[in-house]
Every structure is written in structure tokens, then in C-alpha cells.
Design a protein around this motif. Structure first.
Motif, PDB file in Angstrom:
ATOM      1  N   UNK A  98      -6.557 -10.498  -3.546  1.00  0.00           N
ATOM      2  CA  UNK A  98      -5.976  -9.301  -2.922  1.00  0.00           C
ATOM      3  C   UNK A  98      -6.451  -9.190  -1.473  1.00  0.00           C
ATOM      4  N   UNK A  99      -5.916  -9.989  -0.573  1.00  0.00           N
ATOM      5  CA  UNK A  99      -6.375  -9.913   0.824  1.00  0.00           C
ATOM      6  C   UNK A  99      -6.094  -8.576   1.485  1.00  0.00           C
ATOM      7  N   UNK A 100      -5.173  -7.779   0.949  1.00  0.00           N
ATOM      8  CA  UNK A 100      -4.901  -6.463   1.530  1.00  0.00           C
ATOM      9  C   UNK A 100      -6.068  -5.503   1.347  1.00  0.00           C
ATOM     10  N   UNK A 101      -6.985  -5.827   0.423  1.00  0.00           N
ATOM     11  CA  UNK A 101      -8.155  -4.977   0.222  1.00  0.00           C
ATOM     12  C   UNK A 101      -9.125  -5.027   1.399  1.00  0.00           C
ATOM     13  N   UNK A 123      -3.762 -11.536 -16.072  1.00  0.00           N
ATOM     14  CA  UNK A 123      -5.197 -11.763 -16.235  1.00  0.00           C
ATOM     15  C   UNK A 123      -5.965 -11.276 -15.017  1.00  0.00           C
ATOM     16  N   UNK A 124      -5.396 -11.496 -13.830  1.00  0.00           N
ATOM     17  CA  UNK A 124      -6.035 -11.020 -12.610  1.00  0.00           C
ATOM     18  C   UNK A 124      -6.059  -9.489 -12.602  1.00  0.00           C
ATOM     19  N   UNK A 141     -17.650  -5.306 -10.470  1.00  0.00           N
ATOM     20  CA  UNK A 141     -16.888  -6.332 -11.187  1.00  0.00           C
ATOM     21  C   UNK A 141     -17.465  -7.719 -10.937  1.00  0.00           C
ATOM     22  N   UNK A 142     -17.669  -8.068  -9.681  1.00  0.00           N
ATOM     23  CA  UNK A 142     -18.021  -9.458  -9.357  1.00  0.00           C
ATOM     24  C   UNK A 142     -19.504  -9.768  -9.497  1.00  0.00           C
ATOM     25  N   UNK A 143     -20.350  -8.738  -9.657  1.00  0.00           N
ATOM     26  CA  UNK A 143     -21.779  -9.018  -9.798  1.00  0.00           C
ATOM     27  C   UNK A 143     -22.095  -9.671 -11.138  1.00  0.00           C
ATOM     28  N   UNK A 144     -21.197  -9.559 -12.096  1.00  0.00           N
ATOM     29  CA  UNK A 144     -21.378 -10.227 -13.388  1.00  0.00           C
ATOM     30  C   UNK A 144     -20.959 -11.677 -13.223  1.00  0.00           C
ATOM     31  N   UNK A 165      -9.513  -6.912 -12.494  1.00  0.00           N
ATOM     32  CA  UNK A 165      -9.748  -5.891 -11.472  1.00  0.00           C
ATOM     33  C   UNK A 165      -9.368  -4.481 -11.923  1.00  0.00           C
ATOM     34  N   UNK A 166      -9.226  -4.285 -13.211  1.00  0.00           N
ATOM     35  CA  UNK A 166      -8.731  -2.991 -13.707  1.00  0.00           C
ATOM     36  C   UNK A 166      -9.576  -1.818 -13.216  1.00  0.00           C
ATOM     37  N   UNK A 167     -10.892  -1.995 -13.137  1.00  0.00           N
ATOM     38  CA  UNK A 167     -11.771  -0.891 -12.733  1.00  0.00           C
ATOM     39  C   UNK A 167     -11.609  -0.528 -11.265  1.00  0.00           C
TER      40      UNK A 167
END
Length: 273
Positions: free
Chosen positions: A265-268, A46-47, A69-72, A51-53
Motif C-alpha cells: 500500500x504505497x499510498x499509506x 490475504x493481504x 502488525x509487522x512487529x510479529x 492488514x485488517x487492524x
């Protein structure tokens, strides 16, 4: 390439429908009792879908993809934040209490307010940095609002984040000086990821300022906060724990229906900054 292979902790979420939540004495740590009623956490599939985009992107392209993604999201009112924090920051060892972010203290949910030793709504991204106040949007975004002791909240004020200073009364392990605040070790990563979420979510749209992180203090009313070099260290030093992951999931499921990508995803963080 699937995003989940970049983030082994995401695969761990798929292994169980319930996740351990840390005990109140160490909220933000990883030694924890597991409450029977811990909320379900999204499986890694699901995660990945969420974040697919962003898959395969790095740098500025990744930041833009995550913003889109997160603005929605759904939004809560500033009054509504009181009740939301009683859920998002509930002490897993005592459902009548919340955990104060800088103090680490477990305190009764009913003692929210403005009096001495009450807890109130701490804007981790200080609302004067970009002058958004308590407006619905950045001023009410649960991903950076946390319960904190009134006095400690006042001590932090609108200071940027950096290392050093004198110990903060009522917040063991936290330090402050004239222009910066250092939170306790158990939430250093939490603070970093909240600030970086804000820098991605609010980019000048929605009628609000373009929030950015920089590598300085004394940012004042500029739509900026620092120091990014220190925040990157804190993100590595204090990776996401069960309390923080649960909080992210509750905000997604119940309130805003968006996620903090740097918890998942802290690596981002290093990919973008």
C-alpha cells in the motif's frame, strides 16, 4: 470500506497466482520476462486480512496499527542473511545470480564476501543510524538488507538519501556527495519504502532505538535518516514493481513472516507522513 479498494494494484495480485518478475537488465523496472518458476504472490484477500487492524486508519493511528502488525516476525541471524539474499534478490533471468541494488548488476551468488568486486550486505538504513550494528533485529532485517558491490557499499557508507552529487563508479545512475546518496531511478521507490518500513517497525521496543525519518542529512549516529520529502517523491516516482513485490512475498513466506506495508500500500506513505 475494504483496504483493497484503496489499492488497485492489490486487486491485480488476485488475478493470477504468479507474478511477472523483471529481467536482470532492468530489475526494478516493469518490462520483464516471466520466469516459469516465479513464486506465488498473496491474493488481495490475504493481504487485506493481514492488514485488517489498520483498516480505516490514517496518520499516527495508522502508523501504530502497522507497527503492531509487522512487529510479529521471525528473525534471521546476520550469517543467515547471506543465504537469504541469494533467494530474495535472485536474478529472475539467471538463477545463479543476484541483482545488486544500487549497481543494477547481475552477479554470481557465489561471489559474496569482502573483496573488491564481491557483493556484500548493504544496510539501506545505515546501521550506525541508531547504533544497532548487526544485532539480530534491525541489523538483520531482510526488508532493508540488499546485495551490493563492496566498493559501492563503501561509497554509500552511512550517508542519508537526497538528490544530487557526482556519478558513482560501478553504480550507473547513482550519485553521491559529502553527505548524501541518490540511488538509480529504478530503485528509488524501493529505497524509500525500505526506510519507511524501518521507521514503522522499530519504535523503541525490542531493546532497540526508535527509528524515525526526518527532512535533513548529516544525521550521523542519531536514530534518524533523511530526507523524508525526497523519499515521498521517490515513492511516487517509482511505484512497487514485480521484483519488489516478489521480494516482499518471499520474505513473508520463507523468512520473517512479516510484510513491508508500503510495498502493498504505497499510498499509506502520504497518509502517515
Amino acid at each position: 470500506m475494504r483496504i483493497s479498494r484503496l489499492a488497485p494494484w492489490a486487486a491485480g495480485l488476485a488475478a493470477a497466482s504468479l507474478i511477472a518478475v523483471p529481467a536482470s537488465a532492468a530489475a526494478g523496472q516493469r518490462t520483464a520476462a516471466v520466469p516459469a518458476a516465479a513464486p506465488a504472490v498473496a491474493a488481495s484477500s490475504a493481504v487485506d486480512t493481514y492488514y485488517a487492524a489498520a483498516e480505516g486508519k490514517t496518520g499516527a493511528a495508522l502508523k501504530t496499527a502497522l507497527h503492531n502488525i509487522i512487529k510479529t516476525q521471525s528473525k534471521v541471524t546476520y550469517d543467515g542473511v547471506w543465504n537469504a539474499l541469494k533467494v530474495t534478490d535472485q536474478d529472475p533471468a539467471n538463477p545463479n545470480n543476484v541483482i545488486l541494488v544500487y549497481s543494477g548488476r547481475s552477479q554470481s551468488k557465489s561471489t559474496n564476501g569482502g573483496g573488491v568486486n564481491d557483493w556484500n550486505r548493504e544496510h539501506v538504513w545505515a546501521k550506525s543510524h541508531g547504533d544497532f550494528g548487526t544485532a539480530t533485529g534491525p541489523g538483520t532485517d531482510l526488508h532493508h538488507l540488499r546485495p551490493e558491490d563492496v566498493t559501492v557499499n563503501s561509497t554509500r557508507g552511512n550517508k542519508d538519501f537526497d538528490k544530487g552529487g557526482s556519478p558513482v563508479a560501478e553504480a550507473p545512475g547513482s550519485f553521491t556527495d559529502s553527505d548524501s546518496f541518490e540511488p538509480r531511478d529504478a530503485v528509488k521507490g524501493d529505497v524509500a519504502r525500505m526506510l519507511l518500513y524501518m521507521a514503522v517497525r522499530y519504535d523503541g521496543g525490542d531493546g532497540f532505538a526508535n527509528l524515525e525519518v526526518n527532512d535533513q542529512v548529516n544525521n550521523g549516529s542519531a536514530p534518524a535518516i533523511g530526507r523524508i520529502s525526497v523519499l515521498k517523491q521517490w515513492n511516487l516516482q517509482d511505484p512497487p514493481d514485480a521484483f519488489e513485490q516478489r521480494r516482499n512475498q518471499v520474505i513473508y513466506d520463507t523468512y520473517q513472516h512479516n510484510r513491508n506495508p508500503f510495498i502493498d500500500h504505497p499510498e499509506w506513505v502520504n497518509s502517515i507522513w
